[in-house]
Design an enzyme around this catalytic site. Structure first.
Site: not given
Ligand SMILES: CCC[C@H](O)CC(=O)SCCNC(=O)CCNC(=O)[C@H](O)C(C)(C)COP(=O)([O-])OP(=O)([O-])OC[C@H]1O[C@@H](n2cnc3c(N)ncnc32)[C@H](O)[C@@H]1OP(=O)([O-])[O-]
Length: 621
Positions: A39, A87, A90
């Site tokens: 999400a 998501g 999912e």
């Molecule tokens: C309907 C369904 C609902 C669902 O069930 C609910 C969910 O999914 S809840 C969500 C569940 N999902 C999670 O909890 C996953 C959250 N994300 C992560 O854990 C890591 O980003 C990931 C491991 C994916 C990649 O790591 P990496 O390669 O070291 O990369 P990075 O971390 O440096 O990120 C690069 C840039 O992307 C940004 N950004 C990233 N994700 C999101 C996001 N979801 N949103 C917005 N922004 C996001 C991050 O802030 C950064 O921005 P900036 O401006 O460059 O600072």
């Protein structure tokens, strides 16, 4: 899953429905190195309570498109070239067949509850139907993440390939082989003969487990986290109804959470702010990384021993100096590591290597060549001045000196130093081996460059550069307030168990009296004595607060100096849980004292909020 993505998904689903007759299979793939991050958390941060109905409709829209694709009647293959979270996982679960690239860095799973949300994009319903109500719990309620291998063992990934370029050929081969096999185009739970692994809540065994599950969960969350409770409810309620209804139940819970203040707070703290810290947002951009080669620690009490462990566990040669207790201080590291060895979490070789880095000594000359010396002796200005002057000449060329004081102003302590510009505060928190925060305190004369270098690698975890503020204006007043404040809760006659329990109820890991015991009541009394002395030198008299006097009574009159010295507000019977000192009741509790539980909770929390706001206002970062 931003709005544009939602529109694209809807269009793609409509398109495949139109083209159904000419489609043999569908491949879900990502053009990025992460398969899908879930999400749009920035979007979630913008939602307000009034957006609930809109958010519910959006979630249902996403899931309708998912369902269109997975029930089209053609095999769908998810090609997982990288991490798929929330998501994103999912989306992966749309595929009837899931192929992942072997990569130890890849993570799959549902981190939603750690962000105050639930996996409401089908994650709860599908993981529960795939794994069963019991086996799915760690992944749904505790956000346990897993890699490709574990996914394969769980039946969540069907094939692992060595490299990304093998994903598409394998997916095409699967689709070709699946032609004419309706089951290959159907999820397990959509089959007529589907049965939930382990049984549904109507199974007596499952029903028995479910009757205690909410209590077990509440014991962990103390009722302060709505998300795991909602996730458990969605799992159980969803397991009692058909698939589509279960999906709608999930959406309702998710919409409520997504528009809540709790989720916004958790996402901001645990995702955006945490990323900023990890990304070094507050670090000076140009400063190179710094790791001291040899660190000296003066004083092998509770703090000195903990600091020695924290340095040695990072591979730093450590000299632990104390007139009498240096060996005992090193034994603390032995005790900590032995526990890990006994549990099989550390090899005896690694333990020996760590311990060999700590050199206990009574002689200042062993500090020769240290590029950082940290004094951790009593909060007594004269003693600190003496050990500073004794140890400073041993510093290596370019080395610097630090005080672990929690209360005394650094600029004042630096007057004892021959190099006040190389004198800083490095305040470790107790117990050092557990606490991640290290506070860096700049004195009036500390060279900024010195501080910058230090900020990069001072201690075990995060570093706050707080220019004498945090220690004096947040940490100590907060602790004081907990047992005294302006009127003093314990001193007011409020029963100690009430204070301790209400603190736990507002989310503190332990009660304030337990914290004071850990940090040593005697330390507080040293500070009080020092403050009185400082005032006296200026011809003034320090008016101790009721809480300070209470702690002084505990130490001087009742001989209760804190945990390390055998007992304080608590008794610490060997091998048993700590218990509040029974005499607190007779000595401090006042019968008939009236108090409101909510007031006490507010007092505990407001003080933190006020002091935090003050720190921000004063530029503490
Ligand atoms: C309907 C369904 C609902 C669902 O069930 C609910 C969910 O999914 S809840 C969500 C569940 N999902 C999670 O909890 C996953 C959250 N994300 C992560 O854990 C890591 O980003 C990931 C491991 C994916 C990649 O790591 P990496 O390669 O070291 O990369 P990075 O971390 O440096 O990120 C690069 C840039 O992307 C940004 N950004 C990233 N994700 C999101 C996001 N979801 N949103 C917005 N922004 C996001 C991050 O802030 C950064 O921005 P900036 O401006 O460059 O600072």
């Amino acid at each position: 899953m931003c709005l544009q993505w939602q529109t694209d998904l809807t269009q793609a689903a409509e398109q495949v429905l139109k083209d159904k007759a000419s489609i043999q299979g569908i491949i879900l793939a990502s053009a990025k190195s992460t398969f899908f991050a879930g999400a749009d958390l920035k979007g979630v941060m913008r939602s307000q309570a009034s957006d609930g109905p809109r958010v519910f409709t959006e979630i249902e829209g996403i899931k309708k498109a998912f369902r269109t694709i997975e029930t089209l009647g053609v095999p769908v293959v998810s090609c997982l070239n990288g991490t798929a979270l929330g998501g994103g996982w999912e989306v992966a679960l749309i595929g009837h067949h899931r192929i992942a690239t072997a990569n130890p860095k890849t993570q799959f799973g549902l981190p939603e509850v750690t962000l105050g949300l639930i996996p409401g994009g089908g994650g709860i319903t599908k993981m529960t139907r795939q794994l069963g109500l019991l086996a799915a719990q760690p992944y749904v309620l505790e956000s346990k993440l897993f890699g490709p291998e574990e996914a394969q063992k769980l039946g969540l990934v069907h094939e692992i390939v060595a490299s990304d370029d093998q994903l598409r050929p394998r997916a095409l081969a699967h689709i070709a082989a699946a032609q004419g096999q309706p089951e290959a185009a159907q999820h397990l739970w959509d089959r007529k003969d589907y049965k939930m692994p382990g049984g549904t809540p109507s199974n007596p065994k499952i029903a028995g487990m479910l009757s205690v599950a909410p209590a077990v969960l509440k014991q962990k969350t103390r009722g302060l986290y709505p998300a795991p409770e909602a996730a458990l409810a969605a799992m159980v309620e969803g397991a009692m109804v058909d698939f589509d209804t279960a999906m709608r139940i999930e959406s309702r819970y998710l919409a409520g959470l997504m528009t809540s203040q709790v989720a916004r707070n958790m996402i901001n703290t645990f995702f955006f702010n945490m990323n900023s810290i990890k990304g070094g947002q507050s670090r000076p951009k140009a400063a190179p990384r710094y790791k001291p080669q040899k660190v000296g620690i003066l004083g092998a009490g509770m703090m000195g021993s903990g600091i020695a462990y924290s340095q040695a566990s990072r591979g730093i040669a450590t000299v632990l100096k104390d007139r009498e207790a240096a060996e005992k201080g090193k034994a603390y590291s032995h005790k900590l590591t032995q526990k890990r060895v006994d549990k099989g979490r550390m090899t005896a070789d690694k333990q020996a290597a760590l311990l060999s880095l700590i050199q206990p000594t009574a002689s200042a000359s062993d500090l020769k060549g240290c590029d950082l010396i940290i004094e951790a002796v009593f909060e007594n200005r004269e003693l600190k001045a003496k050990v500073t002057q004794e140890a400073e000449p041993m510093l290596a060329e370019g080395g610097f000196f630090a005080s672990n004081t929690s209360t005394l102003p650094i600029s004042g302590l630096a007057t004892a130093s021959a190099n006040a510009n190389k004198f800083v505060g490095i305040h470790f928190f107790s117990p050092v081996d557990k606490m991640q925060l290290v506070e860096i305190i700049r004195g009036a004369q500390t060279m900024t460059r010195r501080l910058r270098v230090l900020r990069l690698r001072a201690g075990p975890g995060q570093v706050a550069d707080c220019g004498e503020r945090l220690a004096r204006f947040l940490y100590q007043p907060y602790l004081w307030h907990l047992c005294d404040g302006r009127r003093g809760m314990l001193g007011e006659g409020i029963p100690a168990p009430v204070i301790e329990n209400l603190a736990m109820q507002v989310g503190m890991p332990v009660g304030p009296l337990a914290v004071l015991d850990e940090t040593a009541l005697s330390l507080s009394v040293h500070v009080l004595d020092q403050t009185r002395e400082d005032f006296a030198k200026e011809g003034k008299t320090y008016q101790a607060t009721p809480g300070e006097l209470l702690v002084e009574r505990m130490v001087k009159e009742h001989k209760r100096p804190g945990r390390a010295a055998g007992g304080g507000f608590y008794d610490y019977p060997a091998g048993q849980k700590k218990v509040l000192w029974p005499e607190l009741k007779t000595r401090f509790e006042k019968s008939g004292v009236s108090y409101s539980q909510q007031d006490i909770k507010d007092r505990l929390l407001y003080r933190q909020a006020v002091e935090t706001a003050r720190c921000l206002q004063e530029g503490v970062c």
